[in-house]
Design a protein around this motif. Structure first.
Motif, mmCIF file in Angstrom:
data_model
loop_
_atom_site.group_PDB
_atom_site.id
_atom_site.type_symbol
_atom_site.label_atom_id
_atom_site.label_comp_id
_atom_site.label_asym_id
_atom_site.label_seq_id
_atom_site.Cartn_x
_atom_site.Cartn_y
_atom_site.Cartn_z
ATOM 1 N N ARG A 24 54.329 35.272 74.140
ATOM 2 C CA ARG A 24 54.756 36.273 75.033
ATOM 3 C C ARG A 24 56.157 36.049 75.521
ATOM 4 O O ARG A 24 56.459 34.767 75.333
ATOM 5 N N THR A 25 56.747 36.754 76.156
ATOM 6 C CA THR A 25 58.097 36.436 76.523
ATOM 7 C C THR A 25 58.168 35.326 77.619
ATOM 8 O O THR A 25 59.303 34.617 77.767
ATOM 9 N N GLU A 26 57.320 34.979 78.394
ATOM 10 C CA GLU A 26 57.283 34.028 79.730
ATOM 11 C C GLU A 26 56.886 32.768 78.943
ATOM 12 O O GLU A 26 56.630 31.833 79.616
ATOM 13 N N SER A 27 56.454 32.700 77.693
ATOM 14 C CA SER A 27 55.996 31.400 77.306
ATOM 15 C C SER A 27 57.008 30.285 77.460
ATOM 16 O O SER A 27 56.836 29.142 77.311
ATOM 17 N N PRO A 216 53.045 41.024 90.124
ATOM 18 C CA PRO A 216 53.408 40.873 88.562
ATOM 19 C C PRO A 216 54.867 40.720 88.879
ATOM 20 O O PRO A 216 55.641 41.381 89.798
ATOM 21 N N GLY A 217 55.573 40.143 87.817
ATOM 22 C CA GLY A 217 57.330 40.365 87.816
ATOM 23 C C GLY A 217 57.489 39.709 86.425
ATOM 24 O O GLY A 217 56.926 39.356 85.657
ATOM 25 N N SER A 218 59.075 39.931 86.347
ATOM 26 C CA SER A 218 59.683 39.545 84.961
ATOM 27 C C SER A 218 59.604 38.090 84.975
ATOM 28 O O SER A 218 59.387 37.464 85.871
ATOM 29 N N PRO A 219 60.357 37.549 83.716
ATOM 30 C CA PRO A 219 60.247 35.917 83.651
ATOM 31 C C PRO A 219 61.290 35.457 84.941
ATOM 32 O O PRO A 219 60.858 34.492 85.203
ATOM 33 N N HIS A 266 56.112 49.567 79.270
ATOM 34 C CA HIS A 266 56.772 48.922 80.424
ATOM 35 C C HIS A 266 57.895 48.414 80.392
ATOM 36 O O HIS A 266 58.734 48.483 81.329
ATOM 37 N N GLY A 267 58.027 47.986 79.232
ATOM 38 C CA GLY A 267 59.524 47.234 79.028
ATOM 39 C C GLY A 267 59.525 46.409 77.630
ATOM 40 O O GLY A 267 58.436 46.089 77.021
ATOM 41 N N ALA A 268 60.679 46.007 77.220
ATOM 42 C CA ALA A 268 60.981 45.338 76.239
ATOM 43 C C ALA A 268 60.399 44.040 76.269
ATOM 44 O O ALA A 268 60.055 43.302 75.155
ATOM 45 N N ASP A 269 60.022 43.401 77.309
ATOM 46 C CA ASP A 269 59.390 42.010 77.533
ATOM 47 C C ASP A 269 57.694 42.114 77.351
ATOM 48 O O ASP A 269 57.314 41.083 77.732
ATOM 49 N N SER A 270 57.384 43.051 77.113
ATOM 50 C CA SER A 270 55.957 43.498 77.151
ATOM 51 C C SER A 270 55.448 43.398 75.743
ATOM 52 O O SER A 270 56.204 42.809 75.002
ATOM 53 N N SER A 271 54.091 43.272 75.666
ATOM 54 C CA SER A 271 53.321 42.727 74.587
ATOM 55 C C SER A 271 52.175 43.855 74.327
ATOM 56 O O SER A 271 51.528 44.131 75.330
ATOM 57 N N ALA A 272 52.130 44.299 72.977
ATOM 58 C CA ALA A 272 50.927 45.299 73.124
ATOM 59 C C ALA A 272 50.756 45.395 71.409
ATOM 60 O O ALA A 272 51.588 45.600 70.465
ATOM 61 N N TRP A 273 49.310 45.236 71.141
ATOM 62 C CA TRP A 273 48.848 44.851 69.733
ATOM 63 C C TRP A 273 47.544 45.915 69.612
ATOM 64 O O TRP A 273 46.769 46.185 70.475
ATOM 65 N N LEU A 274 47.420 46.508 68.678
ATOM 66 C CA LEU A 274 46.476 47.412 68.072
ATOM 67 C C LEU A 274 45.724 46.334 67.060
ATOM 68 O O LEU A 274 46.280 46.103 65.848
ATOM 69 N N VAL A 275 44.534 45.964 67.295
ATOM 70 C CA VAL A 275 43.674 45.133 66.240
ATOM 71 C C VAL A 275 42.427 45.644 66.022
ATOM 72 O O VAL A 275 41.764 46.015 66.790
ATOM 73 N N GLY A 380 50.157 35.957 79.796
ATOM 74 C CA GLY A 380 50.614 34.639 79.000
ATOM 75 C C GLY A 380 49.377 33.838 78.576
ATOM 76 O O GLY A 380 49.620 32.670 78.421
ATOM 77 N N GLY A 381 48.287 34.383 78.312
ATOM 78 C CA GLY A 381 47.165 33.434 77.807
ATOM 79 C C GLY A 381 46.282 32.827 79.148
ATOM 80 O O GLY A 381 45.257 32.257 78.755
ATOM 81 N N TRP A 382 46.713 33.226 80.253
ATOM 82 C CA TRP A 382 46.049 32.303 81.527
ATOM 83 C C TRP A 382 44.703 33.156 81.680
ATOM 84 O O TRP A 382 43.930 32.687 82.652
ATOM 85 N N ALA A 383 44.355 34.222 81.028
ATOM 86 C CA ALA A 383 43.096 34.916 81.224
ATOM 87 C C ALA A 383 42.046 33.876 80.725
ATOM 88 O O ALA A 383 40.610 34.278 80.903
ATOM 89 N N LYS A 384 42.292 32.828 80.001
ATOM 90 C CA LYS A 384 41.429 31.986 79.716
ATOM 91 C C LYS A 384 40.620 31.144 80.740
ATOM 92 O O LYS A 384 39.516 30.763 80.860
ATOM 93 N N THR A 385 41.573 30.938 81.823
ATOM 94 C CA THR A 385 41.081 30.313 82.864
ATOM 95 C C THR A 385 41.190 30.980 84.242
ATOM 96 O O THR A 385 40.766 30.655 85.153
ATOM 97 N N ALA A 386 42.113 32.220 84.193
ATOM 98 C CA ALA A 386 42.542 32.849 85.398
ATOM 99 C C ALA A 386 41.772 34.192 85.611
ATOM 100 O O ALA A 386 41.282 34.536 84.676
ATOM 101 N N SER A 387 41.515 34.540 86.793
ATOM 102 C CA SER A 387 40.910 35.905 87.167
ATOM 103 C C SER A 387 41.916 36.964 87.632
ATOM 104 O O SER A 387 43.002 36.630 88.009
ATOM 105 N N PRO A 388 41.420 38.024 87.634
ATOM 106 C CA PRO A 388 42.318 39.375 88.270
ATOM 107 C C PRO A 388 42.398 39.043 89.750
ATOM 108 O O PRO A 388 41.663 38.313 90.458
#
Length: 441
Positions: A24-27, A216-219, A266-275, A380-388
Motif C-alpha cells: 500500500r502507499t503507506e508501506s 484516518p489520514g494520508s501518509p 477516494h484518491g490516487a493513494d487508495s488501493s482497490a482489488w476485485l479478486v 496497511g495489513g494491520w487488520a491481521k492484528t488490529a481491530s476497527p
C-alpha cells in the motif's frame, strides 16, 4: 478499456510480484517522515503561528493564528446553509452509529470468583481526552466525524476535539459542523496534516494537548503520528482507503465493478482489488466500468483510474477460490466485500479484514455511512492484528482484585513459592508468616 485496468493473473506472478500486489502507499513512510519532521518541530516550537502558516501553505486557506477554532456562528451558519435532506441523513446515521456503539459498550465492572475467596475482574473507565482527525483534502467527511466522535461520547470521554483542514475559503465544511453537533462535540480546529497531529500531541495556545488521536489520514498524517508516538496514543492504524471484493461467480460481474469503484474513488493513494476465480466476472466487470465512469465526476474518475491502473489495484484472476482466499488473507484488507449469493458459506475462510460485508445488498457505502459499525478500520495489513475503531478505543481497563482471608490461605503458599524462585525477597515476605503475625496483631 481492458488496457486501462490492471488485469493480474495470480498463477503467473512470481513471489516478488505477488508481494508487490500486497503493498500500500503507506508501506514506505521514509520520504514522508523526512518532510514531516520539520513541520512537527515547528508546531512544537511556535504553536498556533506555525499551525496557521502551514494551513495557509498546504491548504491554501486564509487562516490566522487567532482564528483557528470554530465559533458558535460557524455552527449556526452551517445548519442554515446545509440542505434539509442532508441534515436528516446525518441525524439518521448518527442514530444508527450511536445504537451500535451503545450495544458494544462493555459493563462498567465485573468480578469473578477465580478460587474460593479470591475475586478478579476488570473495571472500564473512559480515557480523559481524544482528538478526532477528519480529513478533507479529497472531499469532506462528516461521516468520519460521527464514526470517531460518537463512540468517544458513548464511552464517556470528557474532552473531545476535532482537527480538520479548512476549505479554500478558510471555513470548516458545513456538514462537518452539523455532524459534530449531532455527535455532541463543539471544539473544532482548522488544521490538518502532520501539523494537526503535532498540535494535539504538544498542545498549542488554542489546541489542547490530548491523550489520544484517532481517525484516518494520508501518509503525511500517518508519518506525523509516527513521529509523536512517544507523546500521544496514536490509535489504531488508519491510512488511505483500501478494499477487496471477492466474487465467487454466482453474482453479476457488473455489480462487482460498481462496488470496486467505491474505495478506488477516494484518491490516487487508495488501493482497490476485485479478486475472483471466475473469468466471466472479470469480463463482465471490464465491460461495465466505462459506463460507470460516465456516471462519475472527472475528479473521481481520475482517482479511480489511477488506482486501477497503478500498483495498488486492478482485477485479479485466480486459478481457484483457495488461492484467492489465501491472497486476501495475506493482504488483510480494510474493507472486504464477499460477493456471493451465499456469502455466509465463505465467511469462515477469511481471517484478516477490518470489516467483512456480506452479499449483493451490502456495499461498503452502507458500512461507510449509515449501517452503524465503525468505518475507521485498520489499513496497511494491520487488520491481521488490529481491530476497527470502537468504544474500547476510548476506554481503558483497570484490573480489580480482592481476596478474603479464606482465599488468601489458598493463594499465598503458591505465590510464595514462585516469588522465592524468581528471587524476590519482599514478594515472598509479603505472603509469609510476617503477614500472618501482623494480621493477628
Amino acid at each position: 478499456m481492458t488496457a486501462s485496468v490492471n488485469i493480474v493473473k495470480l498463477a503467473e506472478l512470481s513471489p516478488e510480484e505477488r508481494e508487490r500486489c500486497l503493498k500500500r502507499t503507506e508501506s514506505d513512510l521514509g520520504p514522508y517522515l523526512e518532510k514531516v519532521e520539520p513541520i512537527v518541530a515547528a508546531v512544537a516550537e511556535e504553536g498556533d503561528e506555525a499551525l496557521a502558516r502551514f494551513t495557509r501553505q498546504f491548504d491554501k486557506a486564509p487562516v490566522t493564528a487567532d482564528r483557528l477554532a470554530a465559533t458558535r456562528e460557524d455552527f449556526i451558519r452551517a445548519r442554515k446553509t446545509l440542505a434539509p435532506d442532508l441534515i436528516e441523513a446525518i441525524a439518521f446515521a448518527a442514530r444508527n452509529i450511536t445504537r451500535f456503539h451503545e450495544d458494544q459498550k462493555p459493563e462498567e465492572m465485573w468480578l469473578h470468583e477465580v478460587s474460593p475467596g479470591a475475586f478478579a475482574g476488570d473495571r472500564m473507565t473512559p480515557i480523559p481526552s481524544v482528538a478526532c482527525y477528519v480529513p478533507r483534502g479529497k472531499g469532506s467527511f462528516p461521516s468520519t466525524v460521527m464514526m470517531t466522535c460518537i463512540p468517544a461520547k458513548v464511552a464517556g470521554v470528557e474532552k473531545i476535539v476535532i482537527v480538520t483542514p479548512p476549505g479554500p475559503d478558510g471555513n470548516i465544511d458545513d456538514a462537518t459542523l452539523v455532524a459534530a453537533e449531532a455527535a455532541g462535540v463543539s471544539r473544532i480546529f482548522k488544521c490538518g496534516g502532520a501539523q494537526a497531529v503535532a498540535a494535539v500531541a504538544y498542545g498549542t495556545e488554542s489546541v489542547p494537548r490530548c491523550a489520544k488521536i484517532v481517525g484516518p489520514g494520508s501518509p503525511w498524517v500517518v508519518a506525523g503520528k509516527r513521529l509523536v508516538a512517544d507523546l500521544i496514543d496514536t490509535g489504531p492504524p488508519a491510512g488511505p482507503s483500501e478494499s477487496i471484493i471477492f466474487a465467487d461467480g454466482t453474482v453479476d460481474g457488473r455489480l462487482c465493478a460498481l462496488d470496486l469503484l467505491i474505495e478506488a474513488e477516494h484518491g490516487a493513494d487508495s488501493s482497490a482489488w476485485l479478486v475472483t476465480p471466475d473469468a466471466r466476472v472479470v469480463a463482465a466487470a471490464l465491460a461495465a466500468l466505462p459506463g460507470f465512469f460516465k456516471e462519475m465526476s472527472a475528479e473521481r474518475v481520475g482517482y479511480a483510474e489511477a488506482v486501477l491502473q497503478g500498483p495498488q489495484g486492478g482485477i485479479m484472476l485466480c486459478p481457484d477460490a483457495e488461492s484467492a482466499i489465501a491472497f486476501i488473507n495475506d493482504y488483510a484488507p480494510e474493507h472486504l466485500q464477499i460477493m456471493s449469493r451465499e456469502p455466509m458459506a465463505w465467511l469462515g475462510s477469511f481471517k484478516n479484514a477490518g470489516e467483512i460485508l456480506l452479499g449483493e445488498y451490502t456495499p461498503s457505502t452502507l458500512g461507510n455511512f449509515v449501517l452503524g459499525p465503525n468505518h475507521v478500520l485498520p489499513t496497511g495489513g494491520w487488520a491481521k492484528t488490529a481491530s476497527p475503531l470502537s468504544v474500547f478505543d476510548f476506554m481503558k481497563r483497570t484490573s480489580i482484585g480482592q481476596v478474603t482471608r479464606e482465599g488468601y490461605e489458598r493463594l499465598a503458599p503458591h505465590a510464595r513459592i514462585i516469588a522465592k524462585y524468581e528471587g524476590f525477597d519482599a514478594h515472598a515476605n509479603a505472603v509469609s508468616e510476617l503477614r500472618r503475625n501482623l494480621l493477628k496483631n
